[in-house]
Design a protein around this motif. Structure first.
Motif, PDB file in Angstrom:
ATOM      1  N   ASN A  20      44.810  -3.905 -21.949  1.00 39.40           N
ATOM      2  CA  ASN A  20      46.152  -3.332 -21.941  1.00 39.40           C
ATOM      3  C   ASN A  20      47.177  -4.192 -22.694  1.00 39.40           C
ATOM      4  O   ASN A  20      48.241  -3.718 -23.040  1.00 39.40           O
ATOM      5  CB  ASN A  20      46.621  -3.077 -20.503  1.00 39.40           C
ATOM      6  N   LYS A  21      46.867  -5.461 -22.989  1.00 42.24           N
ATOM      7  CA  LYS A  21      47.804  -6.316 -23.728  1.00 42.24           C
ATOM      8  C   LYS A  21      47.576  -6.231 -25.238  1.00 42.24           C
ATOM      9  O   LYS A  21      48.371  -6.759 -26.018  1.00 42.24           O
ATOM     10  CB  LYS A  21      47.665  -7.767 -23.250  1.00 42.24           C
ATOM     11  N   LEU A  22      46.457  -5.618 -25.647  1.00 41.39           N
ATOM     12  CA  LEU A  22      46.155  -5.493 -27.075  1.00 41.39           C
ATOM     13  C   LEU A  22      46.426  -4.068 -27.545  1.00 41.39           C
ATOM     14  O   LEU A  22      46.375  -3.125 -26.765  1.00 41.39           O
ATOM     15  CB  LEU A  22      44.686  -5.860 -27.331  1.00 41.39           C
ATOM     16  N   ARG A  23      46.662  -3.931 -28.825  1.00 48.69           N
ATOM     17  CA  ARG A  23      46.948  -2.611 -29.393  1.00 48.69           C
ATOM     18  C   ARG A  23      45.631  -1.971 -29.857  1.00 48.69           C
ATOM     19  O   ARG A  23      45.359  -1.822 -31.049  1.00 48.69           O
ATOM     20  CB  ARG A  23      47.936  -2.747 -30.554  1.00 48.69           C
ATOM     21  N   TRP A  24      44.783  -1.602 -28.889  1.00 46.89           N
ATOM     22  CA  TRP A  24      43.483  -1.007 -29.205  1.00 46.89           C
ATOM     23  C   TRP A  24      43.557   0.520 -29.274  1.00 46.89           C
ATOM     24  O   TRP A  24      42.630   1.174 -29.772  1.00 46.89           O
ATOM     25  CB  TRP A  24      42.440  -1.417 -28.162  1.00 46.89           C
ATOM     26  N   CYS A  25      44.634   1.097 -28.743  1.00 47.00           N
ATOM     27  CA  CYS A  25      44.798   2.544 -28.812  1.00 47.00           C
ATOM     28  C   CYS A  25      46.254   2.869 -29.160  1.00 47.00           C
ATOM     29  O   CYS A  25      47.152   2.045 -28.948  1.00 47.00           O
ATOM     30  CB  CYS A  25      44.406   3.217 -27.504  1.00 47.00           C
ATOM     31  N   VAL A  26      46.461   4.044 -29.712  1.00 45.09           N
ATOM     32  CA  VAL A  26      47.814   4.473 -30.091  1.00 45.09           C
ATOM     33  C   VAL A  26      48.050   5.888 -29.570  1.00 45.09           C
ATOM     34  O   VAL A  26      47.102   6.633 -29.271  1.00 45.09           O
ATOM     35  CB  VAL A  26      48.004   4.453 -31.625  1.00 45.09           C
ATOM     36  N   ARG A  27      49.306   6.249 -29.471  1.00 47.20           N
ATOM     37  CA  ARG A  27      49.640   7.599 -29.004  1.00 47.20           C
ATOM     38  C   ARG A  27      49.177   8.637 -30.027  1.00 47.20           C
ATOM     39  O   ARG A  27      49.218   8.409 -31.235  1.00 47.20           O
ATOM     40  CB  ARG A  27      51.140   7.706 -28.774  1.00 47.20           C
ATOM     41  N   TYR A  28      48.727   9.772 -29.491  1.00 49.22           N
ATOM     42  CA  TYR A  28      48.111  10.787 -30.356  1.00 49.22           C
ATOM     43  C   TYR A  28      48.640  12.176 -29.975  1.00 49.22           C
ATOM     44  O   TYR A  28      47.884  13.111 -29.738  1.00 49.22           O
ATOM     45  CB  TYR A  28      46.594  10.710 -30.201  1.00 49.22           C
ATOM     46  N   GLY A  29      49.969  12.269 -29.859  1.00 50.15           N
ATOM     47  CA  GLY A  29      50.579  13.551 -29.541  1.00 50.15           C
ATOM     48  C   GLY A  29      50.590  13.847 -28.048  1.00 50.15           C
ATOM     49  O   GLY A  29      50.193  13.030 -27.222  1.00 50.15           O
ATOM     50  N   THR A  30      51.032  15.026 -27.699  1.00 47.63           N
ATOM     51  CA  THR A  30      51.102  15.459 -26.305  1.00 47.63           C
ATOM     52  C   THR A  30      50.620  16.906 -26.204  1.00 47.63           C
ATOM     53  O   THR A  30      50.439  17.591 -27.206  1.00 47.63           O
ATOM     54  CB  THR A  30      52.551  15.385 -25.778  1.00 47.63           C
ATOM     55  N   TYR A  31      50.403  17.337 -24.967  1.00 50.52           N
ATOM     56  CA  TYR A  31      50.117  18.752 -24.721  1.00 50.52           C
ATOM     57  C   TYR A  31      50.765  19.143 -23.398  1.00 50.52           C
ATOM     58  O   TYR A  31      51.057  18.293 -22.557  1.00 50.52           O
ATOM     59  CB  TYR A  31      48.610  19.034 -24.712  1.00 50.52           C
ATOM     60  N   ASN A  32      50.978  20.409 -23.231  1.00 46.12           N
ATOM     61  CA  ASN A  32      51.659  20.892 -22.035  1.00 46.12           C
ATOM     62  C   ASN A  32      50.646  21.447 -21.027  1.00 46.12           C
ATOM     63  O   ASN A  32      49.762  22.225 -21.377  1.00 46.12           O
ATOM     64  CB  ASN A  32      52.678  21.973 -22.398  1.00 46.12           C
ATOM     65  N   VAL A  35      50.005  22.436 -14.635  1.00 40.63           N
ATOM     66  CA  VAL A  35      49.941  21.669 -13.379  1.00 40.63           C
ATOM     67  C   VAL A  35      50.825  20.438 -13.446  1.00 40.63           C
ATOM     68  O   VAL A  35      51.581  20.138 -12.524  1.00 40.63           O
ATOM     69  CB  VAL A  35      48.481  21.258 -13.064  1.00 40.63           C
ATOM     70  N   LYS A  36      50.729  19.677 -14.557  1.00 35.89           N
ATOM     71  CA  LYS A  36      51.409  18.387 -14.644  1.00 35.89           C
ATOM     72  C   LYS A  36      52.545  18.342 -15.670  1.00 35.89           C
ATOM     73  O   LYS A  36      53.195  17.314 -15.831  1.00 35.89           O
ATOM     74  CB  LYS A  36      50.385  17.296 -14.990  1.00 35.89           C
ATOM     75  N   GLY A  37      52.786  19.418 -16.386  1.00 44.20           N
ATOM     76  CA  GLY A  37      53.850  19.401 -17.390  1.00 44.20           C
ATOM     77  C   GLY A  37      53.391  18.764 -18.684  1.00 44.20           C
ATOM     78  O   GLY A  37      52.262  18.975 -19.130  1.00 44.20           O
ATOM     79  N   ASN A  38      54.249  17.952 -19.302  1.00 50.86           N
ATOM     80  CA  ASN A  38      53.948  17.320 -20.586  1.00 50.86           C
ATOM     81  C   ASN A  38      53.032  16.110 -20.392  1.00 50.86           C
ATOM     82  O   ASN A  38      53.349  15.181 -19.656  1.00 50.86           O
ATOM     83  CB  ASN A  38      55.246  16.883 -21.273  1.00 50.86           C
ATOM     84  N   ILE A  39      51.857  16.115 -21.076  1.00 52.09           N
ATOM     85  CA  ILE A  39      50.849  15.067 -20.920  1.00 52.09           C
ATOM     86  C   ILE A  39      50.686  14.300 -22.229  1.00 52.09           C
ATOM     87  O   ILE A  39      50.519  14.897 -23.295  1.00 52.09           O
ATOM     88  CB  ILE A  39      49.482  15.665 -20.507  1.00 52.09           C
ATOM     89  N   GLN A  40      50.727  12.962 -22.136  1.00 53.31           N
ATOM     90  CA  GLN A  40      50.572  12.100 -23.309  1.00 53.31           C
ATOM     91  C   GLN A  40      49.098  11.910 -23.656  1.00 53.31           C
ATOM     92  O   GLN A  40      48.276  11.644 -22.777  1.00 53.31           O
ATOM     93  CB  GLN A  40      51.217  10.737 -23.051  1.00 53.31           C
ATOM     94  N   ARG A  41      48.755  12.037 -24.936  1.00 50.10           N
ATOM     95  CA  ARG A  41      47.403  11.789 -25.398  1.00 50.10           C
ATOM     96  C   ARG A  41      47.338  10.466 -26.168  1.00 50.10           C
ATOM     97  O   ARG A  41      48.344  10.003 -26.711  1.00 50.10           O
ATOM     98  CB  ARG A  41      46.905  12.930 -26.304  1.00 50.10           C
ATOM     99  N   TYR A  42      46.109   9.867 -26.213  1.00 48.43           N
ATOM    100  CA  TYR A  42      45.882   8.612 -26.939  1.00 48.43           C
ATOM    101  C   TYR A  42      44.605   8.737 -27.768  1.00 48.43           C
ATOM    102  O   TYR A  42      43.747   9.589 -27.499  1.00 48.43           O
ATOM    103  CB  TYR A  42      45.724   7.436 -25.958  1.00 48.43           C
ATOM    104  N   ILE A  43      44.452   7.850 -28.758  1.00 48.93           N
ATOM    105  CA  ILE A  43      43.226   7.768 -29.532  1.00 48.93           C
ATOM    106  C   ILE A  43      42.824   6.301 -29.669  1.00 48.93           C
ATOM    107  O   ILE A  43      43.672   5.427 -29.890  1.00 48.93           O
ATOM    108  CB  ILE A  43      43.382   8.414 -30.935  1.00 48.93           C
ATOM    109  N   CYS A  44      41.533   6.036 -29.467  1.00 48.50           N
ATOM    110  CA  CYS A  44      41.013   4.672 -29.591  1.00 48.50           C
ATOM    111  C   CYS A  44      40.890   4.315 -31.074  1.00 48.50           C
ATOM    112  O   CYS A  44      40.335   5.089 -31.867  1.00 48.50           O
ATOM    113  CB  CYS A  44      39.649   4.568 -28.904  1.00 48.50           C
ATOM    114  N   LYS A  45      41.361   3.156 -31.474  1.00 49.82           N
ATOM    115  CA  LYS A  45      41.353   2.745 -32.874  1.00 49.82           C
ATOM    116  C   LYS A  45      39.948   2.339 -33.340  1.00 49.82           C
ATOM    117  O   LYS A  45      39.689   2.279 -34.534  1.00 49.82           O
ATOM    118  CB  LYS A  45      42.322   1.578 -33.072  1.00 49.82           C
TER     119      LYS A  45
END
Length: 350
Positions: A20-32, A35-45
């Motif tokens: 969690n202290k390293l930048r191994w993944c980045v944000r990759y958009g969101t989807y709605n 049940v939970k509303g707006n959900i953040q997606r990530y992608i592994c580098k």
């Protein structure tokens, strides 16, 4: 939720390390999500696997939020799955699905909490008998408990053949049903062998000798005598007659106590009940989830003021601070099998 701690791809180098202290993944958009509303997606580098914050939630891929706390509470109050589904206004399949998720949470957290125990008591083991689908398929569930704490350390399952007197019709039906069923030889002995392995593992956490109390089944004695670790003389096997009257002061009281509590609190294990189990895995799931309530949520002695708020686990030696620690994420944070050290029986069930 904060940034993910690891990649969900089990073959990725970022899977088994908390980065969690390293930048191994980045944000990759969101989807709605409805049940939970707006959900953040990530992608592994590194492996390019995509995932979202919901992937790490106990409610991953659900279409409706159902209270896990209520399911656990209702299950421990002798309510059947059908009754729970009616109260929570959900299908039986949805309740069974949530039970599977709870079972995985219990397996991992129980193994974690049990690791803090330095054994300070003797142990008892006994077979709890019930059945699945019909009485032609009885099962034996070995329960390993603490002699003084009544803490349930371990359990496993094995299917047996029906025994006792039967009518001619029952014998014919039994022969017909058993034609396509494979009953492994020595299943009871193999099941108890796994229990004995747990006993020796627990005995390593104490400097004292440990006594294992069982009934007088010949399989128990044979397994214990042939066990390779018996030569260490760390564990002693004491066999007592199963028909002996057992009181609170008796060495085998825990066997009687656990049997009584399960019959009383689990609808599918009551005598002469219509709520019997129709599926083996679901039956074990329910018992494992019930064991969490018994070990960590229920008072050690209900009628004694000095034990108010003290669980069976605390009497066995689990620090209360650790129980509070896992309670914060127990109903929310998903556990992953590839990141946990789980014994073979629980892994097969998972």
């Amino acid at each position: 939720m904060d940034k993910p701690e690891f990649c969900t791809n089990k073959d990725c180098i970022c899977h088994k390390k908390k980065l969690n202290k390293l930048r191994w993944c980045v944000r990759y958009g969101t989807y709605n999500s409805l049940v939970k509303g707006n959900i953040q997606r990530y992608i592994c580098k590194y492996c390019k696997t995509t995932f979202s914050t919901q992937t790490f939630s106990l409610n991953y891929y659900v279409k409706r939020i159902i209270s896990y706390r209520k399911i656990l509470s209702f299950l421990s109050k002798a309510m059947s799955l059908s009754s729970i589904s009616k109260v929570l206004k959900a299908s039986v399949e949805s309740i069974s699905n949530r039970l599977e998720r709870l079972t995985r949470q219990v397996i991992v957290n129980h193994e974690y909490l049990k690791s803090f125990i330095s054994l300070n008591e003797d142990l008892t083991a006994d077979g709890f008998e019930s059945f699945t689908v019909s009485q032609y398929f009885p099962d034996n569930i070995h329960l390993l408990g603490g002699k003084d704490s009544q803490y349930l350390y371990y359990l496993n399952y094995v299917m047996l053949k029906r025994k006792g007197r039967m009518t001619e019709y029952q014998k014919k039906r039994l022969n017909k049903l058993y034609k396509n069923v494979d009953f492994p030889k020595g299943a009871l002995s193999k099941s108890f062998k796994r229990v004995v392995e747990q006993v020796f593992s627990l005995a390593d956490t104490t400097v004292n000798h440990v006594s294992l109390y069982t009934d007088m089944k010949p399989e128990y004695r044979t397994v214990f005598i042939k066990h390779p670790l018996k030569s260490t003389k760390k564990v002693f096997h004491i066999a007592q007659h199963s028909k002996k009257h057992r009181t609170v002061c008796d060495d085998s009281f825990t066997n009687e106590y656990l049997d009584r509590e399960i019959r009383k609190d689990c609808a599918n294990h009551r005598r002469e009940t219509k709520c019997f189990s129709r599926n083996t895995c679901n039956s074990i799931n329910r018992l494992i989830v019930y064991s969490f309530n018994h070990n960590y949520l229920k008072d050690y002695r209900i009628k004694k003021i000095e034990y108010k708020g003290i669980s069976h686990a605390e009497v066995a030696g689990v620090p209360k601070v650790r129980i509070r620690e896992i309670s914060k994420t127990f109903f929310t944070k998903r556990v992953f099998l590839t990141l946990e050290n789980v014994n073979t029986f629980y892994k097969n069930l998972w």
